[in-house]
Design a protein around this motif. Structure first.
Motif, short mmCIF file in Angstrom:
data_model
loop_
_atom_site.label_atom_id
_atom_site.label_comp_id
_atom_site.label_asym_id
_atom_site.label_seq_id
_atom_site.Cartn_x
_atom_site.Cartn_y
_atom_site.Cartn_z
N THR A 39 4.91 -5.36 -0.17
CA THR A 39 5.33 -4.29 -1.08
C THR A 39 4.68 -2.97 -0.70
OG1 THR A 39 3.56 -4.80 -2.64
CG2 THR A 39 5.68 -5.90 -3.00
N LEU A 40 4.57 -2.71 0.60
CA LEU A 40 3.88 -1.50 1.07
C LEU A 40 4.54 -0.23 0.53
CD1 LEU A 40 1.66 -0.26 2.83
CD2 LEU A 40 3.27 -0.33 4.74
N TRP A 41 5.87 -0.16 0.58
CA TRP A 41 6.56 1.05 0.14
C TRP A 41 6.33 1.30 -1.35
CZ3 TRP A 41 8.68 4.61 3.22
CH2 TRP A 41 9.46 5.60 2.62
N ALA A 42 6.47 0.27 -2.16
CA ALA A 42 6.28 0.43 -3.60
C ALA A 42 4.83 0.74 -3.94
CB ALA A 42 6.74 -0.83 -4.33
N THR A 43 3.91 0.09 -3.26
CA THR A 43 2.49 0.32 -3.52
C THR A 43 2.08 1.72 -3.10
OG1 THR A 43 2.08 -2.04 -3.17
CG2 THR A 43 0.17 -0.59 -3.13
N LYS A 44 2.61 2.18 -1.96
CA LYS A 44 2.36 3.55 -1.51
C LYS A 44 2.86 4.55 -2.54
CE LYS A 44 5.53 5.37 0.25
NZ LYS A 44 6.62 6.10 -0.43
N GLY A 45 4.07 4.33 -3.05
CA GLY A 45 4.64 5.23 -4.05
C GLY A 45 3.82 5.25 -5.33
N ALA A 46 3.38 4.08 -5.75
CA ALA A 46 2.58 3.99 -6.97
C ALA A 46 1.24 4.71 -6.78
CB ALA A 46 2.37 2.53 -7.36
N LEU A 47 0.62 4.51 -5.62
CA LEU A 47 -0.65 5.20 -5.34
C LEU A 47 -0.47 6.72 -5.30
CD1 LEU A 47 -2.46 3.17 -2.54
CD2 LEU A 47 -3.35 3.75 -4.80
#
Length: 161
Positions: A39-47
């Motif tokens: 979930t790199l993309w979603a985690t990056k966006g959340a961060l």
């Protein structure tokens, strides 16, 4: 000949764009597979939204569910993503937008001069189909995404009634 050179340049820059790891390209897919992050993309966006104080409850949930390793890779990825987006925006503003009207003019000039009766005019029509139409569609998609982001941001700023 000028049209051919312009098309070659446009296609070459499109190939280079495939190496941009900060957008979801083949190189991004390799990064995700190499790191094992699901979930790199979603985690990056959340961060990123948390950093700019725009995190939603879904973002906080995403970060709570992501493992330490995933968050560590997302932080590293932000160092590529943020400057990369700035670079892509600069490329759009300083190269694509100014050159697109010129490229369209190069494509349309032989059609205007001869109609679709000469090979040169058909080359212009083919160039429009191969290069200009995808560029315009990509630009329309970027505008649509930008509008969606702005509308979402405006909704979040309104106080709940």
């Amino acid at each position: 000949m000028r049209l051919l050179r312009a098309l070659v340049l446009l296609q070459a820059t499109a190939l280079v764009a495939q190496a941009m790891v900060f957008v979801r390209t083949d190189v991004y897919a390799l990064l995700v597979n190499a790191t094992g992050c699901t979930t790199l993309w979603a985690t990056k966006g959340a961060l990123l939204r948390r950093l700019i104080r725009r995190a939603t409850s879904a973002d906080e949930r995403q970060l709570a569910e992501a493992g330490r390793r995933e968050i560590a890779w997302a932080r590293r990825y932000l160092w590529l993503y943020v400057p990369g987006i700035a670079l892509a925006l600069g490329y759009l503003v300083y190269f694509v937008l100014p050159s697109l009207p010129h490229l369209i003019g190069l494509c349309i000039a032989p059609i205007r001069a001869d109609g679709l009766t000469t090979p040169r005019a058909w080359e212009g029509a083919a160039a429009l189909a191969v290069a200009v139409v995808p560029s315009l569609l990509a630009l329309a998609g970027a505008i649509r995404s930008g509008v969606r982001v702005m509308v979402t941001a405006a909704r979040r700023r309104r106080p709940a009634s």
